[in-house]
Structures are given as structure tokens and as C-alpha cells.
Design a protein around this motif. Structure first.
Motif, PDB file in Angstrom:
ATOM      1  N   HIS A 124       8.337  19.269  16.439  1.00  0.00           N
ATOM      2  CA  HIS A 124       7.850  20.079  15.947  1.00  0.00           C
ATOM      3  C   HIS A 124       8.846  20.420  14.613  1.00  0.00           C
ATOM      4  O   HIS A 124       7.017  20.206  13.586  1.00  0.00           O
ATOM      5  CB  HIS A 124       7.743  21.155  16.887  1.00  0.00           C
ATOM      6  N   TYR A 125      10.194  21.118  14.412  1.00  0.00           N
ATOM      7  CA  TYR A 125       9.772  20.963  13.075  1.00  0.00           C
ATOM      8  C   TYR A 125       9.694  18.918  11.959  1.00  0.00           C
ATOM      9  O   TYR A 125       9.714  19.565  10.977  1.00  0.00           O
ATOM     10  CB  TYR A 125      11.271  21.659  12.606  1.00  0.00           C
ATOM     11  N   LEU A 126      10.347  18.310  12.826  1.00  0.00           N
ATOM     12  CA  LEU A 126      10.364  16.899  11.553  1.00  0.00           C
ATOM     13  C   LEU A 126       9.251  16.643  11.433  1.00  0.00           C
ATOM     14  O   LEU A 126       8.585  16.069  10.089  1.00  0.00           O
ATOM     15  CB  LEU A 126      11.236  16.417  12.090  1.00  0.00           C
ATOM     16  N   GLY A 127       8.100  16.732  11.990  1.00  0.00           N
ATOM     17  CA  GLY A 127       6.500  16.267  12.098  1.00  0.00           C
ATOM     18  C   GLY A 127       6.753  17.457  10.879  1.00  0.00           C
ATOM     19  O   GLY A 127       5.163  16.991   9.568  1.00  0.00           O
ATOM     20  N   LEU A 128       6.317  18.574  11.031  1.00  0.00           N
ATOM     21  CA  LEU A 128       6.220  19.461   9.137  1.00  0.00           C
ATOM     22  C   LEU A 128       6.743  18.958   8.308  1.00  0.00           C
ATOM     23  O   LEU A 128       6.189  18.987   6.871  1.00  0.00           O
ATOM     24  CB  LEU A 128       5.874  20.926   9.746  1.00  0.00           C
ATOM     25  N   ILE A 129       7.752  18.442   8.272  1.00  0.00           N
ATOM     26  CA  ILE A 129       8.813  18.356   7.095  1.00  0.00           C
ATOM     27  C   ILE A 129       8.488  17.142   6.986  1.00  0.00           C
ATOM     28  O   ILE A 129       8.614  16.941   5.449  1.00  0.00           O
ATOM     29  CB  ILE A 129      10.784  18.419   7.515  1.00  0.00           C
ATOM     30  N   ARG A 130       8.464  15.819   7.463  1.00  0.00           N
ATOM     31  CA  ARG A 130       7.715  14.511   6.807  1.00  0.00           C
ATOM     32  C   ARG A 130       6.687  14.804   6.442  1.00  0.00           C
ATOM     33  O   ARG A 130       6.656  13.652   6.037  1.00  0.00           O
ATOM     34  CB  ARG A 130       7.613  14.394   8.188  1.00  0.00           C
ATOM     35  N   GLU A 131       5.848  15.579   6.490  1.00  0.00           N
ATOM     36  CA  GLU A 131       4.345  15.674   5.526  1.00  0.00           C
ATOM     37  C   GLU A 131       4.646  16.659   4.510  1.00  0.00           C
ATOM     38  O   GLU A 131       4.119  15.651   3.472  1.00  0.00           O
ATOM     39  CB  GLU A 131       3.651  16.239   6.646  1.00  0.00           C
ATOM     40  N   ARG A 132       5.884  16.540   3.836  1.00  0.00           N
ATOM     41  CA  ARG A 132       5.968  17.295   2.957  1.00  0.00           C
ATOM     42  C   ARG A 132       6.770  15.569   1.956  1.00  0.00           C
ATOM     43  O   ARG A 132       7.468  15.898   0.515  1.00  0.00           O
ATOM     44  CB  ARG A 132       6.687  18.616   2.519  1.00  0.00           C
ATOM     45  N   TYR A 133       8.004  16.063   3.070  1.00  0.00           N
ATOM     46  CA  TYR A 133       9.765  14.837   2.220  1.00  0.00           C
ATOM     47  C   TYR A 133       9.305  13.560   3.091  1.00  0.00           C
ATOM     48  O   TYR A 133       8.772  13.044   4.313  1.00  0.00           O
ATOM     49  CB  TYR A 133      10.510  15.282   2.906  1.00  0.00           C
ATOM     50  N   PRO A 134       9.372  11.946   1.770  1.00  0.00           N
ATOM     51  CA  PRO A 134       9.861  11.394   2.772  1.00  0.00           C
ATOM     52  C   PRO A 134      11.305  11.332   2.971  1.00  0.00           C
ATOM     53  O   PRO A 134      11.779  11.762   2.959  1.00  0.00           O
ATOM     54  CB  PRO A 134      10.293  10.013   1.290  1.00  0.00           C
ATOM     55  N   LEU A 135      11.060  10.028   4.379  1.00  0.00           N
ATOM     56  CA  LEU A 135      11.763  10.396   5.105  1.00  0.00           C
ATOM     57  C   LEU A 135      13.035   8.712   5.471  1.00  0.00           C
ATOM     58  O   LEU A 135      12.000   7.362   5.286  1.00  0.00           O
ATOM     59  CB  LEU A 135      11.040  10.443   6.606  1.00  0.00           C
ATOM     60  N   SER A 136      13.897   8.977   5.989  1.00  0.00           N
ATOM     61  CA  SER A 136      15.337   7.968   6.196  1.00  0.00           C
ATOM     62  C   SER A 136      15.644   8.597   7.506  1.00  0.00           C
ATOM     63  O   SER A 136      16.235   8.914   7.873  1.00  0.00           O
ATOM     64  CB  SER A 136      16.284   7.867   5.182  1.00  0.00           C
ATOM     65  N   LEU A 137      15.205   7.179   7.975  1.00  0.00           N
ATOM     66  CA  LEU A 137      15.479   7.152   9.562  1.00  0.00           C
ATOM     67  C   LEU A 137      17.262   6.135  10.062  1.00  0.00           C
ATOM     68  O   LEU A 137      17.109   5.290   9.576  1.00  0.00           O
ATOM     69  CB  LEU A 137      14.875   6.440  10.843  1.00  0.00           C
ATOM     70  N   HIS A 138      18.592   7.226  10.110  1.00  0.00           N
ATOM     71  CA  HIS A 138      19.440   6.578  10.307  1.00  0.00           C
ATOM     72  C   HIS A 138      19.806   6.283  11.791  1.00  0.00           C
ATOM     73  O   HIS A 138      20.428   7.629  12.582  1.00  0.00           O
ATOM     74  CB  HIS A 138      20.526   7.464   9.115  1.00  0.00           C
ATOM     75  N   GLY A 139      19.890   5.299  12.058  1.00  0.00           N
ATOM     76  CA  GLY A 139      20.719   5.253  13.583  1.00  0.00           C
ATOM     77  C   GLY A 139      22.410   5.327  13.783  1.00  0.00           C
ATOM     78  O   GLY A 139      23.384   4.879  12.932  1.00  0.00           O
ATOM     79  N   VAL A 140      22.623   5.541  14.386  1.00  0.00           N
ATOM     80  CA  VAL A 140      24.177   5.790  14.758  1.00  0.00           C
ATOM     81  C   VAL A 140      25.008   4.575  16.665  1.00  0.00           C
ATOM     82  O   VAL A 140      26.137   5.181  16.553  1.00  0.00           O
ATOM     83  CB  VAL A 140      24.682   6.899  14.615  1.00  0.00           C
ATOM     84  N   GLY A 141      23.390   4.643  16.981  1.00  0.00           N
ATOM     85  CA  GLY A 141      24.050   4.027  18.085  1.00  0.00           C
ATOM     86  C   GLY A 141      23.757   2.442  19.258  1.00  0.00           C
ATOM     87  O   GLY A 141      23.873   2.016  20.668  1.00  0.00           O
ATOM     88  N   LEU A 142      23.469   2.119  17.937  1.00  0.00           N
ATOM     89  CA  LEU A 142      22.301   0.541  18.594  1.00  0.00           C
ATOM     90  C   LEU A 142      23.398  -0.954  18.709  1.00  0.00           C
ATOM     91  O   LEU A 142      23.343  -1.247  19.864  1.00  0.00           O
ATOM     92  CB  LEU A 142      21.966  -0.103  17.734  1.00  0.00           C
ATOM     93  N   SER A 143      25.022  -0.260  17.897  1.00  0.00           N
ATOM     94  CA  SER A 143      25.846  -1.485  18.448  1.00  0.00           C
ATOM     95  C   SER A 143      25.484  -2.365  17.716  1.00  0.00           C
ATOM     96  O   SER A 143      25.526  -3.718  18.697  1.00  0.00           O
ATOM     97  CB  SER A 143      26.302  -1.074  19.622  1.00  0.00           C
ATOM     98  N   ILE A 144      24.833  -2.930  17.032  1.00  0.00           N
ATOM     99  CA  ILE A 144      24.671  -4.281  16.151  1.00  0.00           C
ATOM    100  C   ILE A 144      25.682  -4.977  16.246  1.00  0.00           C
ATOM    101  O   ILE A 144      25.754  -5.932  16.166  1.00  0.00           O
ATOM    102  CB  ILE A 144      24.209  -3.530  14.547  1.00  0.00           C
ATOM    103  N   GLY A 145      27.156  -4.586  16.313  1.00  0.00           N
ATOM    104  CA  GLY A 145      28.194  -5.818  16.599  1.00  0.00           C
ATOM    105  C   GLY A 145      29.123  -5.755  17.648  1.00  0.00           C
ATOM    106  O   GLY A 145      29.994  -6.237  18.258  1.00  0.00           O
ATOM    107  N   GLY A 146      28.257  -4.709  18.250  1.00  0.00           N
ATOM    108  CA  GLY A 146      28.677  -4.961  20.265  1.00  0.00           C
ATOM    109  C   GLY A 146      28.555  -6.813  20.454  1.00  0.00           C
ATOM    110  O   GLY A 146      28.477  -7.548  20.412  1.00  0.00           O
ATOM    111  N   GLY A 173       8.980  15.531  22.814  1.00  0.00           N
ATOM    112  CA  GLY A 173       9.097  16.710  21.727  1.00  0.00           C
ATOM    113  C   GLY A 173       9.957  17.212  21.971  1.00  0.00           C
ATOM    114  O   GLY A 173      11.205  17.306  22.239  1.00  0.00           O
ATOM    115  N   GLY A 174       9.134  18.820  21.885  1.00  0.00           N
ATOM    116  CA  GLY A 174      10.485  19.915  22.142  1.00  0.00           C
ATOM    117  C   GLY A 174      10.835  20.247  20.133  1.00  0.00           C
ATOM    118  O   GLY A 174      10.048  20.361  19.607  1.00  0.00           O
ATOM    119  N   PRO A 175      11.613  21.841  20.141  1.00  0.00           N
ATOM    120  CA  PRO A 175      11.072  22.502  18.922  1.00  0.00           C
ATOM    121  C   PRO A 175      12.116  21.167  17.363  1.00  0.00           C
ATOM    122  O   PRO A 175      11.314  20.919  16.491  1.00  0.00           O
ATOM    123  CB  PRO A 175      12.291  22.751  19.258  1.00  0.00           C
ATOM    124  N   PHE A 176      13.001  20.448  18.045  1.00  0.00           N
ATOM    125  CA  PHE A 176      13.272  19.285  16.324  1.00  0.00           C
ATOM    126  C   PHE A 176      12.082  18.006  16.358  1.00  0.00           C
ATOM    127  O   PHE A 176      11.409  18.011  15.749  1.00  0.00           O
ATOM    128  CB  PHE A 176      14.565  18.330  17.118  1.00  0.00           C
TER     129      PHE A 176
END
Length: 295
Positions: free
Chosen positions: A61-83, A56-59
Motif C-alpha cells: 500500500h505505502y510503496l505504491g503511493l511512494i512509487r507514484e512520487r519517486y523513482p524506485l530502485s529494487l534491490h535483491g538480497v536472496g537470489l544467490s547469483i553465485g550459488g 498485498g498488505g501495508p508494505f
């Protein structure tokens, strides 16, 4: 290549991206309230998944409100696909929970590695482009897509060195990964330009060799410039400046080839006022409109 293609799963035959073919921005916490108060005319927002891997937390809270109005792209930076090691199953579960919670129109990750055993390195490191790496990357993508129940987008990397043991060039490697795994391509035009300058390749030839039919999203970002030990240009992917004129020119070439595509303006360092980012998004939006009417 003689190896048989890896199977794609019937459960995720939908497009890897359903984002609108408009310009979007990376969502920064300092702009949460402004976005909600002003409701800017943007196609979508993108967030880094790892910033939201808490309950939870403020992030949230705000993302939930913004997601109601706009499409969302979720971008990962730590999955280490090439590891070289197995994927972090706990990290993958957190990604699955985020995808379930926000139902983004696209999920993407990098063609890179960032972990070794229990050690996580805060960087996106390059791969050797050979058959064992190809098989491993495809297996990891298959694992991610099976867990998420959807196709993902794979981002082409920004690189500063090449491995002598590579037997495929980068664009050929990416094309093989897309064909074997059934994933889509996140075409980072800035990364393409940066890597081609650093390795003295022709950006248009590299672009032509990519599986452009698989593109589901485009990234545009700024870079820093230095000189290497031989005095040649060295471009550094720092996401800390406006999009360079050469990248805008290459982006026009991309749109001529594939038509309008969801396009993100990335700025992760030295983040300017929201109006500055909106102006860059408007520049991309104008080029997208022009691409819609070209004969």
C-alpha cells in the motif's frame, strides 16, 4: 581469458539504470508516513525486493503511493547469483512479478551466494574467483536478465576471506562478468573500502581495475570495526552506522572519475530518525552537485 563472451540479448539493450544522478535513501517501514506527509527532496528510494514478496498488505500500500512520487530502485538480497546450484525459479518469478508491478528504474543483486540445496542462509557469502565460477555467474545473470527482460546491476561484495583456488582477482572477475553478461555494476563504495582493508589491497588500484563505464548506481553505508586473530583491522559490513570519512573520500574519487551517479545511503540496522538519513543524503547531494561543475 580465452572463452568467448556470452551473448547479450537485444531485448534488454536499454541502460541497466535510469535513476536520476541524485542522492536517494533506503525506504524503511517506520518512515512510510513521514515520506508521504513531508515529500522530502530526494532523488529516489530503494527497497529490498524480498520484503515485498507477498500479494498485498501495508508494505505494498505505502510503496505504491511512494512509487507514484519517486523513482524506485529494487534491490535483491536472496537470489544467490553465485550459488553452485540452479537459481530458485519460484524466487525469480516473484522478482519478475515485482518488477512488472513497480517498473523500477533499476534492479540489482549481489555477487554472492546465500543458498545450498533447499537451505537458505541469511548471509551474503563469498565466491572463489575462477573460470567455472565465472561461467556459472554469467549463466545465472543471463537467466535473470532474460526472465526480467532488462539488464540488472551486480553489486561488488564485502568479503572477509579469500579462496586459495581463485585464479582472478576480484576486480578482474567483476570486469569479466560485466563484459560477458552485459549487466551493469552497482558500485558499493563501502564494500570496496571494507574488502580492501580486510585483504590489505589498495582501494584506488581496485577502483581503477573495475569497469567504471558500467556503473549505474552507487551505495554508501557504515560499517563496524573489530580486530582479527592477528590483531589487524577487520571491517564488518553491518549497515548500522553513518558513512565513514574514508568512504566519503573514496566516493569523491569515484565522482572525479565517472561524474554524478545515483547514490544511495544505506542504513539497515540501528536505523536513526529520518532527518539523520536526510542529512547524509544531503551530504552526498552536495558532492554530486560539485561533480557536475568540475572542469
Amino acid at each position: 581469458m580465452n572463452s568467448a563472451p556470452l551473448p547479450t540479448r537485444a531485448g534488454y539493450q536499454a541502460p541497466a539504470s535510469s535513476l536520476p544522478p541524485r542522492a536517494g535513501l533506503g525506504l524503511k517501514s517506520e518512515h512510510f508516513k513521514q515520506v508521504l506527509e513531508q515529500a522530502p527532496d530526494l532523488g529516489f528510494f530503494e527497497v529490498h525486493a524480498e520484503n515485498y514478496m507477498v500479494a498485498g498488505g501495508p508494505f505494498h500500500h505505502y510503496l505504491g503511493l511512494i512509487r507514484e512520487r519517486y523513482p524506485l530502485s529494487l534491490h535483491g538480497v536472496g537470489l544467490s547469483i553465485g550459488g553452485e546450484g540452479p537459481l530458485d525459479s519460484a524466487h525469480l518469478e516473484r522478482l519478475a512479478a515485482l518488477n512488472e508491478r513497480y517498473q523500477p528504474q533499476a534492479f540489482s543483486e549481489h555477487l554472492a551466494w546465500s543458498s545450498h540445496g533447499p537451505v537458505f542462509l541469511n548471509d551474503l557469502l563469498p565466491l572463489a574467483y575462477d573460470k567455472p565460477t565465472l561461467q556459472r555467474v554469467c549463466e545465472h545473470i543471463d537467466q535473470v536478465q532474460n526472465r526480467l527482460g532488462r539488464s540488472m546491476l551486480l553489486e561488488n561484495p564485502a568479503t572477509y576471506l579469500q579462496f586459495q583456488r581463485s585464479t582472478l582477482d576480484e576486480a578482474e572477475f567483476i570486469a569479466e562478468v560485466v563484459q560477458r553478461s552485459g549487466c551493469g555494476l552497482l558500485l558499493d563504495v563501502s564494500n570496496l573500502y571494507l574488502s580492501c582493508i580486510n585483504h590489505q589491497r589498495d582501494p584506488l588500484a581496485y577502483l581503477q581495475a573495475l569497469p567504471l563505464q558500467a556503473v549505474g548506481e552507487i551505495h554508501l553505508a557504515g560499517f563496524a570495526e573489530d580486530r582479527d586473530s592477528l590483531g589487524d583491522r577487520l571491517l564488518i559490513d553491518d549497515h548500522g552506522a553513518a558513512v565513514d570519512a574514508a568512504v566519503w573520500a573514496l566516493y569523491r574519487q569515484v565522482l572525479q572519475r565517472i561524474g554524478p551517479m545515483p547514490t544511495l545511503i544505506e542504513r539497515d540496522n540501528q536505523v536513526p530518525a529520518f532527518a539523520v538519513l536526510q542529512a547524509e543524503a544531503a551530504q552526498a547531494e552536495a558532492l554530486l552537485r560539485a561533480a557536475r561543475v568540475q572542469p
